[in-house]
Design an enzyme around this catalytic site. Structure first.
Site, mmCIF file in Angstrom:
data_model
loop_
_atom_site.group_PDB
_atom_site.id
_atom_site.type_symbol
_atom_site.label_atom_id
_atom_site.label_comp_id
_atom_site.label_asym_id
_atom_site.label_seq_id
_atom_site.Cartn_x
_atom_site.Cartn_y
_atom_site.Cartn_z
ATOM 1 N N GLU A 120 0.848 -1.194 0.000
ATOM 2 C CA GLU A 120 0.000 0.000 0.000
ATOM 3 C C GLU A 120 0.881 1.241 0.000
ATOM 4 O O GLU A 120 2.105 1.141 0.144
ATOM 5 C CB GLU A 120 -0.931 -0.011 1.215
ATOM 6 C CG GLU A 120 -0.218 -0.131 2.530
ATOM 7 C CD GLU A 120 -1.054 -0.849 3.601
ATOM 8 O OE1 GLU A 120 -1.300 -0.209 4.618
ATOM 9 O OE2 GLU A 120 -1.433 -2.015 3.420
ATOM 10 N N LYS A 122 2.485 4.779 1.357
ATOM 11 C CA LYS A 122 2.825 5.363 2.660
ATOM 12 C C LYS A 122 2.348 6.812 2.636
ATOM 13 O O LYS A 122 2.943 7.661 1.975
ATOM 14 C CB LYS A 122 4.331 5.294 2.898
ATOM 15 C CG LYS A 122 4.696 5.795 4.283
ATOM 16 C CD LYS A 122 6.148 5.552 4.604
ATOM 17 C CE LYS A 122 6.440 5.750 6.076
ATOM 18 N NZ LYS A 122 6.097 7.077 6.580
ATOM 19 N N ASP A 124 1.393 10.569 3.748
ATOM 20 C CA ASP A 124 2.144 11.550 4.512
ATOM 21 C C ASP A 124 1.173 12.411 5.305
ATOM 22 O O ASP A 124 0.634 13.385 4.795
ATOM 23 C CB ASP A 124 2.961 12.405 3.533
ATOM 24 C CG ASP A 124 4.206 12.927 4.193
ATOM 25 O OD1 ASP A 124 4.444 12.587 5.362
ATOM 26 O OD2 ASP A 124 4.942 13.681 3.533
ATOM 27 N N GLU A 179 -4.069 7.102 8.795
ATOM 28 C CA GLU A 179 -3.412 8.390 8.608
ATOM 29 C C GLU A 179 -4.437 9.473 8.286
ATOM 30 O O GLU A 179 -5.205 9.325 7.324
ATOM 31 C CB GLU A 179 -2.415 8.244 7.439
ATOM 32 C CG GLU A 179 -1.307 9.238 7.434
ATOM 33 C CD GLU A 179 -0.138 8.831 8.347
ATOM 34 O OE1 GLU A 179 -0.252 7.845 9.111
ATOM 35 O OE2 GLU A 179 0.890 9.533 8.286
ATOM 36 N N TYR A 231 -5.355 1.848 7.871
ATOM 37 C CA TYR A 231 -4.451 0.831 7.340
ATOM 38 C C TYR A 231 -4.090 -0.267 8.337
ATOM 39 O O TYR A 231 -3.290 -1.140 8.026
ATOM 40 C CB TYR A 231 -3.168 1.446 6.784
ATOM 41 C CG TYR A 231 -2.490 2.483 7.649
ATOM 42 C CD1 TYR A 231 -1.986 2.167 8.902
ATOM 43 C CD2 TYR A 231 -2.363 3.790 7.189
ATOM 44 C CE1 TYR A 231 -1.370 3.116 9.683
ATOM 45 C CE2 TYR A 231 -1.743 4.758 7.970
ATOM 46 C CZ TYR A 231 -1.251 4.419 9.215
ATOM 47 O OH TYR A 231 -0.651 5.358 9.993
ATOM 48 N N LYS A 320 11.105 4.226 1.170
ATOM 49 C CA LYS A 320 10.968 5.679 1.044
ATOM 50 C C LYS A 320 11.349 6.112 -0.360
ATOM 51 O O LYS A 320 12.445 5.796 -0.834
ATOM 52 C CB LYS A 320 11.901 6.375 2.044
ATOM 53 C CG LYS A 320 11.448 6.200 3.476
ATOM 54 C CD LYS A 320 10.353 7.194 3.802
ATOM 55 C CE LYS A 320 10.441 7.638 5.216
ATOM 56 N NZ LYS A 320 10.414 8.965 5.562
ATOM 57 N N CYS A 414 24.736 45.177 -13.774
ATOM 58 C CA CYS A 414 24.749 43.908 -14.501
ATOM 59 C C CYS A 414 26.104 43.216 -14.288
ATOM 60 O O CYS A 414 27.149 43.847 -14.483
ATOM 61 C CB CYS A 414 24.526 44.170 -15.987
ATOM 62 S SG CYS A 414 24.783 42.704 -17.006
ATOM 63 N N CYS A 417 27.964 43.243 -18.033
ATOM 64 C CA CYS A 417 28.437 44.446 -18.735
ATOM 65 C C CYS A 417 28.519 45.662 -17.818
ATOM 66 O O CYS A 417 28.842 46.753 -18.263
ATOM 67 C CB CYS A 417 27.544 44.734 -19.937
ATOM 68 S SG CYS A 417 25.897 45.262 -19.450
ATOM 69 N N CYS A 432 18.675 44.203 -17.400
ATOM 70 C CA CYS A 432 19.857 44.916 -17.853
ATOM 71 C C CYS A 432 19.420 45.630 -19.120
ATOM 72 O O CYS A 432 19.025 44.988 -20.090
ATOM 73 C CB CYS A 432 20.991 43.938 -18.159
ATOM 74 S SG CYS A 432 22.320 44.734 -19.088
ATOM 75 N N CYS A 437 24.607 44.044 -24.257
ATOM 76 C CA CYS A 437 25.226 43.258 -23.180
ATOM 77 C C CYS A 437 25.580 41.877 -23.746
ATOM 78 O O CYS A 437 24.713 41.204 -24.321
ATOM 79 C CB CYS A 437 24.233 43.142 -22.025
ATOM 80 S SG CYS A 437 24.755 41.973 -20.750
HETATM 81 S S1 IVH Z 1 1.427 0.722 9.123
HETATM 82 C C1 IVH Z 1 2.756 -1.305 12.824
HETATM 83 N N1 IVH Z 1 0.736 1.665 6.791
HETATM 84 O O1 IVH Z 1 4.122 5.778 8.590
HETATM 85 C C2 IVH Z 1 2.643 -0.611 11.536
HETATM 86 N N2 IVH Z 1 1.797 3.117 8.330
HETATM 87 O O2 IVH Z 1 6.859 5.675 9.453
HETATM 88 C C3 IVH Z 1 2.076 0.712 11.689
HETATM 89 N N3 IVH Z 1 2.050 5.395 7.509
HETATM 90 O O3 IVH Z 1 3.404 5.612 12.003
HETATM 91 C C4 IVH Z 1 2.024 1.521 10.518
HETATM 92 N N4 IVH Z 1 1.100 5.076 5.554
HETATM 93 O O4 IVH Z 1 1.964 7.154 10.485
HETATM 94 C C5 IVH Z 1 1.313 1.927 7.978
HETATM 95 N N5 IVH Z 1 0.031 2.395 4.700
HETATM 96 C C6 IVH Z 1 0.596 2.637 5.880
HETATM 97 C C7 IVH Z 1 1.084 3.913 6.209
HETATM 98 C C8 IVH Z 1 1.702 4.111 7.448
HETATM 99 C C9 IVH Z 1 1.667 5.955 6.351
HETATM 100 C C10 IVH Z 1 2.762 6.124 8.565
HETATM 101 C C11 IVH Z 1 2.243 5.881 9.960
HETATM 102 C C12 IVH Z 1 3.387 5.281 10.669
HETATM 103 C C13 IVH Z 1 4.541 5.853 9.921
HETATM 104 C C14 IVH Z 1 5.808 5.077 10.133
#
Ligand code: IVH
Length: 678
Positions: A120, A122, A124, A179, A231, A320, A414, A417, A432, A437
Site C-alpha cells: 500500500e 505510505k 504523509d 493516517e 491501514y 521511502k 549587470c 556588462c 539589464c 550586453c
Molecule cells: S502501518 C505497525 N501503513 O508511517 C505498523 N503506516 O513511518 C504501523 N504510515 O506511524 C504503521 N502510511 O503514520 C502503515 N500504509 C501505511 C502507512 C503508514 C503511512 C505512517 C504511519 C506510521 C509511519 C511510520
C-alpha cells in the site's frame, strides 16, 4: 549537521545527534513545524542508529534514535494506547528492501516462506488511533511516543471519512489506525485563505493536517476538510477471525471505512519493486501526498511469528521514495542575464540529491522572492524538486544561520556588462537595459539558432560564445553575413567544420517565416505567436511595415504583443537587423496561404454561442481563411454577429444597439460563400 564521523569521537557525535534528533522530533511531532526535510531527519536518525549499533557500550534505550515520535504535549489529555503504536523501519533503496525480504526468510527458516505481501502507499499525514466501543466513536488519539498519545477526539470527530457510528457487525471494542491527511486541493485552498487573511502559509499538507488536528478548538479542524485512510487495527475485543492483512481491509470496509484503492497483494518482492516503480511515476497524479510504499507480510500468523523490535514490526517495511526536499548549503547567489535582459537571481548550492537528480542551482525568481524568503549566502536552505518542476529554494533553516550573516541585497549593476540594472515600475524583475550586453547577445543568438527557431546546426553554445567574444557577431542580423572562414585557426575549426557551417547557414536561410519571427526574440512573441504573425502578414517586410492597429486586429494577438512587435520593428536596432538579414540572403518561406476565395476581405464577424456545424476554432478559421477577422467582441465596426445556441446576451444587446446585423448559422454559411448578407 556535519557528517564528519570518522574524525570525531563517537560518544561526542552520538550525544550531538541525540540532541538534534530530539529537537527535530519535538519540532515535527509536538509543534507541527519541522525545520528540516524528512530526508535530512531520516539521514540523521540513520547515522545515530548506525553509531549506536557500532558502539553498543554507548547505546541507551531512551536515546532519541530508539524512541518513536514526540512527547505528548500537555494541552491535550494523555491517552495510553492499549496496543502500542509502532513505527516502521525504512528501506531507502531497492537493495535494502530485498535485504529485508532475505532477513525475514532467514528468520522463518526453511519450512516456512512468505507467499504473500500486501502493498500500500505510505501516506504523509498524522497517525491516529480511533477507538470504537459498541460501534460508537469514543476516543481518538495521536501516536505520541508510541505508548502515550494525545486525546484529539474533538478534532477527529470533524473528519468526514471517520464514521461516528460503525455499520455492519462491529465488535464491542475496535481501534482503527490510519493516517489523517489533507488533500492537495484542500491544502491549496487553505493556503490561499491564509494569505488572504494575512496569516502564515503552511509549508506542506502534512503540517497543515497535523496543525489542524492538534488544535484545542474543534471548530478549526471542522473548516479544514481533512481526510483519513485506515491501514491497521489496534486493540480488538471479540472481533472476527482474520487471517490476512487484506482481510483486515475487507473488515474495515464492512464497518464503514473507505480503504485506499492503491493496494495490491503479490507473491514476490519483484512485484513489490514493480509497484514501487509504477507509483514513483504517479507521485504527483494523486490528490494526496505519499512518500513511499509500505509492504506488509500478508498472513497475520506469519506476522505474529516474526514479531517486532522495540521500535517497529519486523513484518513490515516502508520503502521511502527519493526525497523531494533536502537541506544543503547555499554557497552564493548570482544573477543570470536572460535573452531579453531579465536579471534572475540563482542560488548556487552545495550539490544535493533531490527529486531523483543532483541539483547544483535553483532559481530564486526575483528580488521580492529572495526578500520574502530571506535566504542568505552561507545559509543552510531547503531545496525542493518535485516531479519535473524546476528546483526551488523553499527557505532557510534559521536555527543553523550564522548570527553575523546579513540579508542579501540585489546588485545594482549587470554582472556581465556593468550597466546599471533597472526594475520597471510594477514589475517583479530587474533588467539589464543594455541591448548589447554580451549575455543578451549570446542569449539572442542562441535563441535564434535553436532547433525550434532557425535550426542552425553547428551553432552550439561554444561556437556562439566564441563568435560573440571575438566580435564576429553583435546581433542576429550578423548571422547570415558571417564568413565561416573567420573561424579558421581557432581550436577545433578546420576545413570540415567550416564547410559544415557554411552548409548549415545556407540551409537555415529558408526556414519558415514563423520560425524566423520567433527567432528574433521579440518580447511576448513565442513560437505560436510567430506562426500567427507569419500567417497574417506573409513576409518579414509586411510585418515590419504594420501598425499597432494592424497587428492588434489579428485574431489571437493582444495589444501588448502588438505594441511589442511594432516597437521592435520600428526601433533602430530592429530596422538594422531586418536590413542585415535581407543583405545576408535570408528568404523565409511564407506559410501556405488559404485557398478559399477571399469573400470576407476587410469584414469583421463575431460569433457567439455554439453553432451546429462549427466548433469555436473552426468558425474562426472559416472566417479568417476567407480574409475576414473574428474578434471576440462586438463593436460598431462589426459586419455581423452570428448567434448559435446560448449566445452571450451582452453581445446581442450591443449588436442591436450598434445596428450590427444579427444572423443565424444558415445565414453565416451563405455569408462565407458569397461575402454578403442575404
Ligand atoms: S502501518 C505497525 N501503513 O508511517 C505498523 N503506516 O513511518 C504501523 N504510515 O506511524 C504503521 N502510511 O503514520 C502503515 N500504509 C501505511 C502507512 C503508514 C503511512 C505512517 C504511519 C506510521 C509511519 C511510520
Amino acid at each position: 549537521m556535519s557528517k564528519d564521523v570518522d574524525s570525531a569521537d563517537p560518544a561526542v557525535r552520538i550525544a550531538e545527534l541525540r540532541e538534534s534528533v530530539a529537537r527535530h522530533n519535538a519540532l515535527y511531532y509536538e509543534q507541527d513545524s519541522p525545520e528540516l526535510p524528512d530526508a535530512d531527519y531520516d539521514a540523521m536518525v540513520h547515522e545515530l542508529r548506525a553509531l549506536e549499533e557500532a558502539n553498543p557500550e554507548l547505546a541507551e534505550a531512551s536515546s532519541s534514535g530508539q524512541t518513536v515520535g514526540g512527547a505528548p504535549s500537555t494541552i491535550f489529555a494523555p491517552v495510553v494506547h492499549e496496543v502500542k503504536m509502532a513505527s516502521l523501519d525504512n528501506a531507502f533503496d531497492l537493495d535494502e528492501l530485498r535485504a529485508w525480504g532475505d532477513r525475514l526468510d532467514r528468520r522463518l527458516g526453511d519450512d516456512t516462506s512468505i507467499d504473500e505481501y500486501a502493498i500500500e502507499l505510505k501516506f504523509d499525514g498524522l497517525a491516529l488511533s480511533v477507538r470504537y466501543e459498541d460501534g460508537q466513536l469514543v476516543r481518538a488519539a495521536t501516536r505520541g511516543d508510541g505508548t502515550t498519545g494525545e486525546d484529539v477526539t474533538h478534532s477527529v470527530r470533524t473528519i468526514a471519512d471517520i464514521p461516528h457510528t460503525l455499520v455492519g457487525n462491529p465488535p464491542p471494542v475496535v481501534e482503527v489506525r490510519g493516517e489523517a491527511y489533507m488533500r492537495r486541493s484542500t491544502f491549496d485552498r487553505l493556503n490561499t485563505e491564509q494569505v488572504a487573511a494575512g496569516l502564515k502559509e503552511y509549508s506542506n499538507p502534512r503540517n497543515a493536517a497535523a496543525g489542524s488536528i492538534r488544535q484545542k478548538d474543534a471548530a478549526i479542524a471542522a473548516t479544514r476538510g481533512l481526510s483519513f485512510w485506515p491501514y491497521q487495527l489496534g486493540q480488538v475485543v471479540d472481533g472476527p477471525e482474520l487471517h490476512t492483512h487484506s482481510e483486515t481491509f475487507d473488515f474495515l470496509t464492512s464497518i464503514g471505512f473507505t480503504v485506499n484503492e492503491h493496494t495490491r497483494v503479490v507473491n514476490k518482492l519483484d512485484a513489490v519493486v514493480e509497484f514501487i516503480q509504477e507509483y514513483e511515476g504517479r507521485r504527483h497524479d494523486l490528490d494526496y501526498e505519499f512518500d513511499g510504499v509500505v509492504t506488509k507480510v500478508n498472513r497475520l500468523e506469519l506476522q505474529n511469528q516474526l514479531g517486532s523490535t522495540a521500535r517497529a514490526p519486523r513484518w513490515a517495511i516502508a520503502y521511502k521514495m527519493p526525497p523531494e526536499e533536502r537541506a544543503t548549503r547555499l554557497e552564493e547567489i548570482r544573477i543570470s542575464i536572460g535573452t531579453n535582459g531579465s536579471a534572475t537571481p540563482f542560488a548556487y548550492l552545495d550539490p544535493v540529491f533531490v527529486g531523483g537528480v543532483t541539483v547544483t542551482t535553483a532559481t530564486l525568481h526575483n528580488q521580492d522572492q529572495v526578500a520574502a524568503k530571506d535566504v542568505r549566502p552561507g545559509d543552510m536552505v531547503i531545496v525542493r524538486r518535485a516531479g519535473d518542476v524546476i528546483p526551488e529554494v523553499v527557505g532557510p533553516v534559521l536555527s543553523e544561520r550564522d548570527p553575523d550573516s546579513e540579508p542579501w541585497t540585489f546588485p545594482t549593476n549587470c554582472p556581465i556588462c556593468d550597466t546599471a540594472l533597472v526594475r520597471p515600475e510594477g514589475e517583479a524583475r530587474h533588467r539589464c537595459p543594455n541591448f548589447h550586453c554580451p549575455a543578451q547577445v549570446r542569449g539572442r543568438i542562441a535563441h535564434f539558432a535553436q532547433r525550434s527557431a532557425m535550426d542552425i546546426e553547428y551553432f552550439g553554445d561554444r561556437t556562439v560564445d566564441l563568435l560573440v567574444t571575438e566580435g564576429f557577431l553583435t546581433d542576429v542580423g550578423d548571422v547570415f553575413n558571417l564568413d565561416p572562414e573567420v573561424l579558421r585557426g581557432f581550436e577545433g575549426f578546420g576545413d570540415i567544420s567550416i564547410t559544415n557551417m557554411t552548409n548549415s547557414l545556407e540551409a537555415s536561410r529558408s526556414r519558415p517565416l514563423g520560425k524566423l519571427i520567433f527567432g528574433l526574440a521579440i518580447n511576448h512573441v513565442g513560437s505560436t505567436n510567430g506562426e500567427v504573425l507569419a500567417k497574417a502578414f506573409g513576409s518579414l517586410e509586411a510585418l515590419a511595415a504594420a501598425t499597432v492597429e494592424d497587428v492588434a486586429a489579428i485574431d489571437g494577438i493582444g495589444p501588448t504583443i502588438a505594441e511589442s512587435v511594432v516597437e521592435w520593428f520600428s526601433s533602430e536596432t530592429g530596422k538594422e537587423i531586418v536590413a542585415k538579414l535581407q543583405a545576408g540572403g535570408v528568404r523565409p518561406v511564407a506559410p501556405q496561404v488559404a485557398t478559399n476565395e477571399q469573400t470576407l476581405e476587410g469584414k469583421s464577424i463575431v460569433v457567439s454561442g455554439s453553432l451546429a456545424n462549427y466548433g469555436r476554432t473552426e468558425a474562426k478559421e472559416a472566417i479568417t481563411s476567407r480574409g475576414g477577422k473574428a474578434p471576440g467582441s462586438v463593436s460598431a465596426k462589426t459586419f455581423a454577429l452570428v448567434v448559435g445556441a446560448d449566445p452571450g446576451a451582452s453581445k446581442v444587446t450591443k449588436a442591436e444597439a450598434a445596428g450590427v446585423p444579427v444572423i443565424d448559422e444558415a445565414a453565416f454559411e451563405r455569408l462565407l460563400d458569397t461575402g454578403e448578407l442575404s
